[in-house]
Design a protein around this motif. Structure first.
Motif, PDB file in Angstrom:
ATOM      1  N   ASN A 156      -3.888  68.681  14.326  1.00  0.00           N
ATOM      2  CA  ASN A 156      -4.387  67.735  13.724  1.00  0.00           C
ATOM      3  C   ASN A 156      -3.626  66.376  14.549  1.00  0.00           C
ATOM      4  OD1 ASN A 156      -6.501  68.578  12.096  1.00  0.00           O
ATOM      5  ND2 ASN A 156      -4.950  68.813  10.362  1.00  0.00           N
ATOM      6  N   ALA A 157      -2.463  66.903  14.811  1.00  0.00           N
ATOM      7  CA  ALA A 157      -1.612  65.649  15.158  1.00  0.00           C
ATOM      8  C   ALA A 157      -1.982  65.439  16.637  1.00  0.00           C
ATOM      9  CB  ALA A 157      -0.025  66.247  15.342  1.00  0.00           C
ATOM     10  N   THR A 158      -2.345  66.399  17.402  1.00  0.00           N
ATOM     11  CA  THR A 158      -2.583  66.318  18.747  1.00  0.00           C
ATOM     12  C   THR A 158      -4.046  65.546  19.194  1.00  0.00           C
ATOM     13  OG1 THR A 158      -1.632  68.381  18.851  1.00  0.00           O
ATOM     14  CG2 THR A 158      -2.567  67.521  21.139  1.00  0.00           C
ATOM     15  N   ARG A 159      -4.592  65.857  18.004  1.00  0.00           N
ATOM     16  CA  ARG A 159      -6.114  65.218  18.332  1.00  0.00           C
ATOM     17  C   ARG A 159      -5.894  63.712  18.300  1.00  0.00           C
ATOM     18  NH1 ARG A 159      -8.253  67.729  14.361  1.00  0.00           N
ATOM     19  NH2 ARG A 159      -9.098  69.431  15.623  1.00  0.00           N
ATOM     20  N   ALA A 203       3.791  55.063  18.546  1.00  0.00           N
ATOM     21  CA  ALA A 203       3.572  55.815  17.168  1.00  0.00           C
ATOM     22  C   ALA A 203       2.963  57.101  17.567  1.00  0.00           C
ATOM     23  CB  ALA A 203       2.854  54.893  16.301  1.00  0.00           C
ATOM     24  N   LEU A 204       1.732  57.358  18.510  1.00  0.00           N
ATOM     25  CA  LEU A 204       1.308  58.529  18.726  1.00  0.00           C
ATOM     26  C   LEU A 204       2.333  59.546  19.352  1.00  0.00           C
ATOM     27  CD1 LEU A 204      -1.031  60.401  19.498  1.00  0.00           C
ATOM     28  CD2 LEU A 204      -1.056  59.106  21.816  1.00  0.00           C
ATOM     29  N   THR A 205       3.383  59.011  20.140  1.00  0.00           N
ATOM     30  CA  THR A 205       4.327  60.035  20.648  1.00  0.00           C
ATOM     31  C   THR A 205       5.349  60.342  19.467  1.00  0.00           C
ATOM     32  OG1 THR A 205       4.335  58.601  22.670  1.00  0.00           O
ATOM     33  CG2 THR A 205       6.319  60.101  22.476  1.00  0.00           C
ATOM     34  N   VAL A 206       5.872  59.387  18.737  1.00  0.00           N
ATOM     35  CA  VAL A 206       6.623  59.998  17.667  1.00  0.00           C
ATOM     36  C   VAL A 206       6.036  60.748  16.612  1.00  0.00           C
ATOM     37  CG1 VAL A 206       8.097  59.025  15.763  1.00  0.00           C
ATOM     38  CG2 VAL A 206       8.018  57.570  17.824  1.00  0.00           C
ATOM     39  N   GLY A 207       4.764  60.595  16.215  1.00  0.00           N
ATOM     40  CA  GLY A 207       3.852  61.566  15.618  1.00  0.00           C
ATOM     41  C   GLY A 207       3.636  62.867  16.061  1.00  0.00           C
ATOM     42  N   LEU A 208       3.271  62.865  17.434  1.00  0.00           N
ATOM     43  CA  LEU A 208       3.509  64.317  18.104  1.00  0.00           C
ATOM     44  C   LEU A 208       4.651  65.084  17.926  1.00  0.00           C
ATOM     45  CD1 LEU A 208       1.392  63.369  21.506  1.00  0.00           C
ATOM     46  CD2 LEU A 208       0.513  64.626  19.351  1.00  0.00           C
ATOM     47  N   TRP A 209       5.759  64.188  18.162  1.00  0.00           N
ATOM     48  CA  TRP A 209       7.088  64.836  18.129  1.00  0.00           C
ATOM     49  C   TRP A 209       7.467  65.438  16.866  1.00  0.00           C
ATOM     50  CZ3 TRP A 209      11.672  62.109  15.956  1.00  0.00           C
ATOM     51  CH2 TRP A 209      12.664  62.923  15.887  1.00  0.00           C
ATOM     52  N   ARG A 210       7.126  64.469  15.648  1.00  0.00           N
ATOM     53  CA  ARG A 210       7.517  64.761  14.298  1.00  0.00           C
ATOM     54  C   ARG A 210       6.451  65.969  13.986  1.00  0.00           C
ATOM     55  NH1 ARG A 210      12.142  63.682  12.105  1.00  0.00           N
ATOM     56  NH2 ARG A 210      12.665  61.457  12.412  1.00  0.00           N
ATOM     57  N   ALA A 211       5.487  66.036  14.242  1.00  0.00           N
ATOM     58  CA  ALA A 211       4.382  67.439  13.920  1.00  0.00           C
ATOM     59  C   ALA A 211       5.018  68.450  14.799  1.00  0.00           C
ATOM     60  CB  ALA A 211       3.170  67.058  14.412  1.00  0.00           C
ATOM     61  N   GLY A 251      -4.226  61.974  20.302  1.00  0.00           N
ATOM     62  CA  GLY A 251      -4.054  61.782  21.553  1.00  0.00           C
ATOM     63  C   GLY A 251      -5.617  61.557  22.198  1.00  0.00           C
ATOM     64  N   PHE A 252      -6.561  62.356  21.845  1.00  0.00           N
ATOM     65  CA  PHE A 252      -7.991  62.142  22.196  1.00  0.00           C
ATOM     66  C   PHE A 252      -8.598  60.890  21.765  1.00  0.00           C
ATOM     67  CE2 PHE A 252      -7.881  66.665  23.471  1.00  0.00           C
ATOM     68  CZ  PHE A 252      -8.812  66.694  24.343  1.00  0.00           C
ATOM     69  N   LEU A 253      -8.242  60.648  20.389  1.00  0.00           N
ATOM     70  CA  LEU A 253      -8.803  59.367  20.088  1.00  0.00           C
ATOM     71  C   LEU A 253      -8.199  58.143  20.577  1.00  0.00           C
ATOM     72  CD1 LEU A 253      -8.577  60.474  15.928  1.00  0.00           C
ATOM     73  CD2 LEU A 253     -10.587  60.407  17.646  1.00  0.00           C
ATOM     74  N   LEU A 254      -6.886  58.309  20.750  1.00  0.00           N
ATOM     75  CA  LEU A 254      -6.293  56.901  21.463  1.00  0.00           C
ATOM     76  C   LEU A 254      -6.668  56.822  22.898  1.00  0.00           C
ATOM     77  CD1 LEU A 254      -4.586  54.401  21.073  1.00  0.00           C
ATOM     78  CD2 LEU A 254      -2.628  55.590  21.624  1.00  0.00           C
ATOM     79  N   ARG A 255      -6.840  57.862  23.472  1.00  0.00           N
ATOM     80  CA  ARG A 255      -7.301  57.687  24.942  1.00  0.00           C
ATOM     81  C   ARG A 255      -8.818  57.120  25.120  1.00  0.00           C
ATOM     82  NH1 ARG A 255     -10.706  59.644  28.033  1.00  0.00           N
ATOM     83  NH2 ARG A 255     -10.474  60.138  30.390  1.00  0.00           N
ATOM     84  N   GLY A 256      -9.675  57.491  24.055  1.00  0.00           N
ATOM     85  CA  GLY A 256     -11.016  56.997  24.108  1.00  0.00           C
ATOM     86  C   GLY A 256     -11.206  55.576  23.895  1.00  0.00           C
ATOM     87  N   SER A 311       4.903  65.011  26.293  1.00  0.00           N
ATOM     88  CA  SER A 311       4.914  64.481  27.730  1.00  0.00           C
ATOM     89  C   SER A 311       3.631  64.524  28.608  1.00  0.00           C
ATOM     90  CB  SER A 311       5.964  65.097  28.609  1.00  0.00           C
ATOM     91  OG  SER A 311       7.328  64.823  28.092  1.00  0.00           O
ATOM     92  N   ALA A 312       2.890  65.469  28.314  1.00  0.00           N
ATOM     93  CA  ALA A 312       1.613  65.636  29.138  1.00  0.00           C
ATOM     94  C   ALA A 312       0.538  64.759  28.296  1.00  0.00           C
ATOM     95  CB  ALA A 312       0.991  67.157  29.208  1.00  0.00           C
ATOM     96  N   VAL A 313       0.593  64.680  27.062  1.00  0.00           N
ATOM     97  CA  VAL A 313      -0.450  64.041  26.313  1.00  0.00           C
ATOM     98  C   VAL A 313      -0.263  62.527  26.587  1.00  0.00           C
ATOM     99  CG1 VAL A 313      -1.237  63.238  24.198  1.00  0.00           C
ATOM    100  CG2 VAL A 313      -1.099  65.560  24.646  1.00  0.00           C
ATOM    101  N   LEU A 314       1.256  62.243  26.444  1.00  0.00           N
ATOM    102  CA  LEU A 314       1.512  60.752  26.549  1.00  0.00           C
ATOM    103  C   LEU A 314       1.233  60.164  28.083  1.00  0.00           C
ATOM    104  CD1 LEU A 314       3.139  57.936  25.987  1.00  0.00           C
ATOM    105  CD2 LEU A 314       5.044  59.172  26.733  1.00  0.00           C
ATOM    106  N   SER A 315       1.331  61.198  29.013  1.00  0.00           N
ATOM    107  CA  SER A 315       0.913  60.856  30.471  1.00  0.00           C
ATOM    108  C   SER A 315      -0.296  60.438  30.601  1.00  0.00           C
ATOM    109  CB  SER A 315       1.473  61.856  31.480  1.00  0.00           C
ATOM    110  OG  SER A 315       2.927  62.319  31.431  1.00  0.00           O
ATOM    111  N   VAL A 316      -1.306  61.180  30.223  1.00  0.00           N
ATOM    112  CA  VAL A 316      -2.715  61.130  30.162  1.00  0.00           C
ATOM    113  C   VAL A 316      -3.238  59.898  29.440  1.00  0.00           C
ATOM    114  CG1 VAL A 316      -4.968  62.114  29.540  1.00  0.00           C
ATOM    115  CG2 VAL A 316      -3.218  63.505  30.543  1.00  0.00           C
ATOM    116  N   VAL A 317      -2.539  59.552  28.444  1.00  0.00           N
ATOM    117  CA  VAL A 317      -2.730  58.309  27.696  1.00  0.00           C
ATOM    118  C   VAL A 317      -2.502  57.207  28.511  1.00  0.00           C
ATOM    119  CG1 VAL A 317      -2.322  56.944  25.632  1.00  0.00           C
ATOM    120  CG2 VAL A 317      -2.994  59.329  25.179  1.00  0.00           C
ATOM    121  N   VAL A 318      -1.422  56.926  28.937  1.00  0.00           N
ATOM    122  CA  VAL A 318      -0.870  55.972  29.899  1.00  0.00           C
ATOM    123  C   VAL A 318      -1.710  55.812  30.977  1.00  0.00           C
ATOM    124  CG1 VAL A 318       1.085  55.086  31.299  1.00  0.00           C
ATOM    125  CG2 VAL A 318       1.561  56.080  28.962  1.00  0.00           C
TER     126      VAL A 318
END
Length: 465
Positions: free
Chosen positions: A132-135, A162-170, A137-142, A178-185
């Protein structure tokens, strides 16, 4: 601290192991009514469409809603009129994490899996791979990709920390964060290029460089960029300045060392880039040649014409000059990974450690040399290390040590920066060992020591024969 450092799941299994059965298939001349019946009988949300030359198309439930019902068509419309073709596919041996990154990069939720001969084996879906946490990244990228104006883009990008911290906390694995963050950026960069530009511009390519291009970004990562195209360099630099001004408003700052597309060094026509690469190869000791070649090997097109790619041609030209490749290796092993030994005179506490400079950069540099020599360009450090071992450029032990230490140091770096964000501080790479827990401090020390050992081996004995 007794917490596990990483949590891995289905994303670390080959996608062939995640398939749920034989996929429903049809031909392009089938009607959408027939395709819908196939979905129902096969309990699937898609049907694969077999095209000529081994290609595939795909028709999904979403396509039926948007392109058939939403467009007022009836069930007699052919699949060819509403499918997506050619469909993006992936080999059966692809790891789930890599398939997830492809999905995230291209904004798709289903990825057909094919055999070595191109035969469709099934479809892997985002729900097969995503926690659920990783999803998020999809939503924000879109949301970023659909931003209608600069203000909307700025608002969307404000949620990246907040997305990055949330993924780490999850407890998502650090390399996956890092991969998700890279794609979103990268999506933010792409949209900024579009919003600051003009659709009538000549064919161009905007390149990401460095950690974002390698899919290894962390919250402190700068946005490095370069440009290639047929329009005038002056116009391109003006456009690039506008892009970076918008990205700065988004909280994505430009590289502070000047590796940005509004500088003459990083904005050239294709012919100028080719001439520059030839010049750097001819004299690798001048004009920061090795630095520039390394940046181009790491480059990735974030927006524009794929034919203007720089990473592949640069890597190929480098492989034709083994003496220059050896210089890349020499640079990678000369600046040793280390933990500063000095202690502050008054407090007797150890000096802070720059995790990037003192640990991660040596691994990145070794992997860049080895990956280039093995025929890769624009790949992540772990992928380069794995392929280098397969090609005999690194021993099994050295490849394992470098891969494991890179993972550990990325964990420590990400944890440090996420905690800084939660405290309202700007994320940095500088860690005070005294503020780490005993386990983290031990891992940091051991990782840096092992990297230095591999560097010594490569410096004295060279790569395996």
């Amino acid at each position: 601290m007794n917490e596990p450092l990483v949590v891995r799941d289905a994303a670390m299994r080959p996608v062939a192991e995640l398939l749920r059965g034989t996929p429903p298939t049809c031909g392009p001349d089938a009607t959408v009514a027939e395709a819908a019946r196939l979905m129902t009988s096969g309990r699937a949300r898609y049907v694969l469409v077999c095209l000529d030359a081994g290609r595939l198309g795909i028709l999904t439930e979403g396509d039926l809603r948007r392109r058939v019902l939403g467009a007022g068509h009836g069930g007699d419309v052919t699949v060819a009129q509403v499918m997506t073709a050619p469909a993006l596919t992936t080999p059966a041996t692809t790891l789930g994490a890599d398939a997830l990154l492809v999905m995230l990069t291209h904004g798709v939720r289903r990825l057909p899996v094919v055999s070595e001969t191109g035969e469709p084996l099934g479809v892997v879906e985002d729900t097969d791979l995503l926690a659920n946490a990783t999803r998020g990244g999809f939503l924000l990228r879109g949301e970023i990709a659909r931003a209608e104006d600069p203000e909307t883009l700025v608002a969307a990008c404000s949620r990246i920390p907040a997305l990055t911290v949330g993924l780490w906390r999850a407890r998502v694995a650090a390399l996956d964060v890092s991969a998700v963050l890279s794609v979103v950026v990268e999506a933010a960069v792409r949209r900024a290029v579009e919003l600051a530009g003009d659709e009538s511009r000549s064919p161009t390519a905007w390149f990401g460089l460095g950690s974002i291009a390698r899919r290894e970004a962390v919250p402190s990562s700068d946005v490095d960029s370069a440009w290639s195209g047929d329009e005038t360099v002056a116009a391109a630099r003006e456009h690039a300045a506008a892009v970076h001004a918008l990205l700065d408003r988004c909280g994505l700052r430009a590289d502070d060392k000047g590796a940005v597309a509004d500088r003459p060094r990083f904005a050239r026509s294709p012919d100028q880039w080719h001439s520059a690469i030839e010049g750097w190869l001819a004299d690798p000791f001048a004009d920061q040649a090795l630095v520039m070649l390394g940046m181009l090997v790491d480059s990735r097109i974030a927006h524009g014409d794929p034919a203007l790619d720089l990473a592949g041609p640069t890597a190929e030209m480098l492989r034709s000059r083994p003496e220059v490749l050896r210089l890349l290796l020499k640079e990678a092993v000369e600046e040793k990974a280390r933990i500063p030994a000095r202690r502050r005179i008054v407090t007797r506490r150890p000096e802070p450690v720059d995790v990037k400079v003192h640990g991660l950069s040596p691994v990145v540099n070794i992997a860049r040399w080895a990956g280039t020599a093995a025929g890769l360009a624009s790949e992540s450090t772990p992928t380069r290390l794995r392929v280098a071992v397969e090609h005999g450029l690194l021993s099994d032990d050295d490849g394992r040590v470098l891969g494991e230490t890179f993972d550990v140091l990325t964990q420590i770096r990400l944890r440090h920066q996420c905690e800084q964000i939660e405290r309202g501080q700007a994320p940095t790479d500088v860690v005070d060992p005294e503020l780490l827990g005993p386990l983290q401090r031990s891992l940091l020390s051991n990782a840096v020591r092992e990297i230095a050992g591999v560097q010594r081996t490569l410096a004295y004995a060279g790569p395996p024969a």
